[in-house]
Scaffold this motif. Structure first.
Motif, PDB file in Angstrom:
ATOM      1  N   LEU A 136     -23.131  20.101   0.323  1.00  0.00           N
ATOM      2  CA  LEU A 136     -23.884  20.996  -0.552  1.00  0.00           C
ATOM      3  C   LEU A 136     -23.318  20.967  -1.968  1.00  0.00           C
ATOM      4  O   LEU A 136     -24.057  20.908  -2.956  1.00  0.00           O
ATOM      5  N   LEU A 137     -21.980  20.976  -2.066  1.00  0.00           N
ATOM      6  CA  LEU A 137     -21.338  20.919  -3.382  1.00  0.00           C
ATOM      7  C   LEU A 137     -21.682  19.607  -4.089  1.00  0.00           C
ATOM      8  O   LEU A 137     -21.866  19.574  -5.307  1.00  0.00           O
ATOM      9  N   ALA A 140     -25.005  19.847  -5.550  1.00  0.00           N
ATOM     10  CA  ALA A 140     -24.924  20.646  -6.773  1.00  0.00           C
ATOM     11  C   ALA A 140     -24.386  19.787  -7.910  1.00  0.00           C
ATOM     12  O   ALA A 140     -24.906  19.810  -9.019  1.00  0.00           O
ATOM     13  N   SER A 143     -26.853  17.383  -9.351  1.00  0.00           N
ATOM     14  CA  SER A 143     -28.087  17.996  -9.836  1.00  0.00           C
ATOM     15  C   SER A 143     -27.894  18.867 -11.071  1.00  0.00           C
ATOM     16  O   SER A 143     -28.862  19.250 -11.710  1.00  0.00           O
ATOM     17  N   VAL A 144     -26.659  19.202 -11.398  1.00  0.00           N
ATOM     18  CA  VAL A 144     -26.465  20.140 -12.504  1.00  0.00           C
ATOM     19  C   VAL A 144     -26.589  19.388 -13.834  1.00  0.00           C
ATOM     20  O   VAL A 144     -26.038  18.302 -13.990  1.00  0.00           O
TER      21      VAL A 144
ATOM     22  N   PHE B 268     -31.517  23.490 -12.781  1.00  0.00           N
ATOM     23  CA  PHE B 268     -30.620  23.236 -11.658  1.00  0.00           C
ATOM     24  C   PHE B 268     -31.359  23.414 -10.331  1.00  0.00           C
ATOM     25  O   PHE B 268     -31.310  22.538  -9.449  1.00  0.00           O
ATOM     26  N   ALA B 269     -32.088  24.527 -10.197  1.00  0.00           N
ATOM     27  CA  ALA B 269     -32.820  24.797  -8.952  1.00  0.00           C
ATOM     28  C   ALA B 269     -33.832  23.681  -8.682  1.00  0.00           C
ATOM     29  O   ALA B 269     -33.970  23.196  -7.555  1.00  0.00           O
ATOM     30  N   VAL B 272     -31.806  20.308  -7.784  1.00  0.00           N
ATOM     31  CA  VAL B 272     -31.193  20.401  -6.454  1.00  0.00           C
ATOM     32  C   VAL B 272     -32.270  20.311  -5.374  1.00  0.00           C
ATOM     33  O   VAL B 272     -32.149  19.564  -4.396  1.00  0.00           O
TER      34      VAL B 272
END
Lengths: 322, 301
Positions: A136-137, A140, A143-144, B268-269, B272
């Motif tokens: 999950l990290l 993140a 994707s950030v 970000f949402a 992701v």
């Protein structure tokens, strides 16, 4: 091997040559030209002056002629003059390049230092709670948006907590090594984030695959501890694809450095390229871009050579037509 | 519905729900505007940087404009650019990947070398130069060059130009294995032209990798759009996009850190969710990849 190396270097030079021509043309398409900018600064200028200045700077000649002229001069070590900084371009690059190399080098080191243990722990029990958390990290991390991560880090560590400086390279008192290091913490963290995620994902996948191989079963069968099996047998093989990834990732790191340096007001190559493009400083923008591309291509080549060195099964030969 | 959830897993289903919600909210921007009784572009210099209130659910920005409405309208721009550019990138990538994989040999070598080159180069500096090109010097009238459609179109083209290699690689891999299959051999034996075999027989069977690559491309494209707009080279104000809303936020970070949070959270949402969904789609469509369960949206694997 030598022939392969020579082939690759020739290839890189061809790419750089094409890139320089393309960029030269593109920069000619950017708004305004150097004379327009002078005209704007001096209201008493006459049209004869403009024609004279254009001839002086060679702007009355066709684009391809100007490019060949630039190329000839560049090959003799004359990279021109920066309009923005009124300094030779070479001096500026020599001053900014080391800063960016430090930033990228540190980010790379941090990324590997985090990714190695994270991937090892995650691969120990695929699908387990730790693995899911790491996964999950990683999502993140890839994707950030890097510039937003920088903003959030500034808000948390500079605005709210006040622990670290929000930008620049040295404090007002012109502090020592510790002060300089403090100014690098947030930029390095920003730049490393995406790479940590990418390396961890690839390394974890490679590790899981390696742990399923016959030689790992053999190592376990002869009674080696799980730690030795993972670290000495599986990890060493799983690291191979990561070497290639490091080479491919350099381009993203250079792109990331541009964002990071701009966000944190670090005078490195990335910020210099951005400022040069925004300020119509053609010579500097062109050289900056080529230096960034050359560094990336060199990094790719280094990664491929390291790969061959680490994996005795790989033999590079000069292939016809490639 | 429940069958889809089972196949994708709970995480990816949540991601899909978030994406649908974001798209619906952005689409409903004019309705929200009317419901709140506000004008999204109304400047109110006395109500600058106001905290959240009943009138302004998320507060106002540096010009006193309602933040929620700016976010919704910005979402329209960012999401539209994301999807359109991703589809464009996927179309280029599909054509190149199909040609490389189906024709093979030297064409394959040249095209893939080219794709590798694009992946390896530092793209952001190149994009910045491309984005700074003055369109009037390419023969466009000043009005046309400054119009919103042209600026949006340029951004889509730019992002598509760097976004195609991921799809190209995936489609190439699929085409390579497909061209040896019996039904493709049969089509060739019937005397169909290579183009027809490639488009009618190979392409439909490569639909799964194309779908996965397009999904993952949306994430990358949204990131590229946001950073270009943030740097002042993508969507230009007053048109809001999630990226350019953050440009002003950086200068106001000491006064109003709140402004820097929301647009970023939405980018970000989105990214992701897109990445989670793309990954789950790959696993659902390709049972072999479940074991490896890796590869990255970044770096174009």
């Amino acid at each position: 091997m030598l022939r392969y190396l020579a082939g690759r270097i020739v290839q890189a030079l061809v790419v750089l040559l094409l890139l320089s021509a393309a960029t030269y043309v593109l920069l000619g398409l950017m708004p305004g030209d150097p004379i327009d900018l002078m005209v704007g600064a001096d209201p008493r200028i006459t049209s004869q002056d403009i024609a004279r200045l254009k001839a002086l700077q060679g702007l009355d000649r066709p684009l391809w002629e100007r490019y060949l002229h630039w190329l000839g001069a560049a090959l003799h070590g004359d990279l021109g003059y920066s309009r923005l900084y009124t300094q030779p371009v070479l001096d500026i690059v020599a001053d900014r390049m080391p800063r960016t190399l430090v930033l990228i080098g540190l980010a790379l080191a941090v990324a590997l230092a985090v990714a190695l243990p994270a991937a090892t722990v995650a691969a120990r029990n695929p699908g387990g709670i730790v693995d899911r958390g790491v996964n999950l990290l990683c999502f993140a991390g890839i994707s950030v948006p890097p510039f937003w991560l920088a903003l959030i880090l500034i808000i948390v560590f500079a605005v709210v907590l006040g622990w670290l400086p929000a930008g620049g390279t040295v404090g007002a008192e012109g502090g020592g090594l510790l002060d300089r290091a403090a100014h690098l913490v947030l930029p390095v963290a920003t730049l490393a984030a995406a790479s940590v995620a990418a390396y961890t994902r690839h390394l974890r996948a490679a590790l899981i695959e390696a742990l399923g191989e016959d030689y790992v079963r053999t190592a376990r069968a002869k009674g080696l501890s799980e730690r030795v099996v993972t670290m000495r047998h599986a990890l060493r093989n799983a690291l191979l694809p990561v070497v290639t990834l490091l080479g491919l990732d350099l381009g993203s790191l250079v792109s990331g450095a541009l964002v990071t340096e701009t966000m944190f007001a670090q005078p490195g190559m990335g910020k210099t390229i951005y400022d040069a493009v925004m300020g119509n400083d053609y010579n500097l923008a062109l050289v900056g871009l080529l230096v960034a591309a050359a560094a990336t291509l060199l990094g790719n080549l280094a990664a491929d050579l390291a790969y061959a060195r680490l994996d005795p099964r790989i033999v590079y030969r000069a292939e016809p037509g490639a | 519905m429940s069958a889809i959830v089972r196949r994708l897993g709970p995480g990816a289903s949540l991601a899909a729900a978030i994406l649908v919600a974001l798209a619906l909210a952005a689409a409903a921007a004019p309705l929200v505007e009317r419901a709140l009784g506000l004008d999204a572009e109304a400047v109110d210099l006395f109500g600058r940087l106001a905290p959240p209130s009943a009138a302004h659910p998320l507060g106002t920005d540096e010009l006193g404009r309602d933040l929620l409405l700016r976010l919704l309208y910005g979402g329209r721009v960012s999401l539209t650019v994301g999807v359109v550019a991703a589809v464009a990138a996927a179309a280029i990538g599909t054509a190149i990947g199909l040609a490389a994989g189906y024709l093979g040999g030297r064409t394959d070598a040249v095209l893939m070398r080219f794709a590798d080159g694009v992946i390896a180069l530092p793209l952001l500096p190149l994009l910045i130069v491309l984005a700074a090109v003055d369109l009037t010097k390419l023969g466009l009238s000043p009005e046309a060059a400054a119009s919103e459609t042209v600026l949006l179109g340029r951004l889509v083209v730019l992002v598509a130009l760097v976004g195609w290699p991921t799809t190209a690689r995936l489609v190439r891999a699929a085409a390579l294995s497909l061209r040896r299959r019996e039904f493709v051999e049969a089509a060739r034996a019937l005397g169909f032209s290579p183009l027809r075999v490639a488009v009618r027989h190979v392409l439909p069977n490569a639909a799964a990798p194309i779908l996965v690559a397009t999904t993952l491309a949306v994430g990358n494209v949204v990131l590229f759009e946001s950073v270009l707009s943030f740097l002042g080279l993508g969507i230009r104000p007053p048109t809001p996009s999630w990226g350019n809303m953050l440009t002003g936020a950086q200068e106001l970070i000491w006064e109003s850190p709140r402004l820097a949070v929301w647009p970023g959270v939405l980018i970000f949402a989105t990214v992701v969710s897109v990445n989670l969904l793309g990954d789950a789609l790959r696993d659902a469509l390709d049972p072999r990849s479940r074991r490896r369960a890796a590869g990255g949206a970044r770096g174009g694997e």
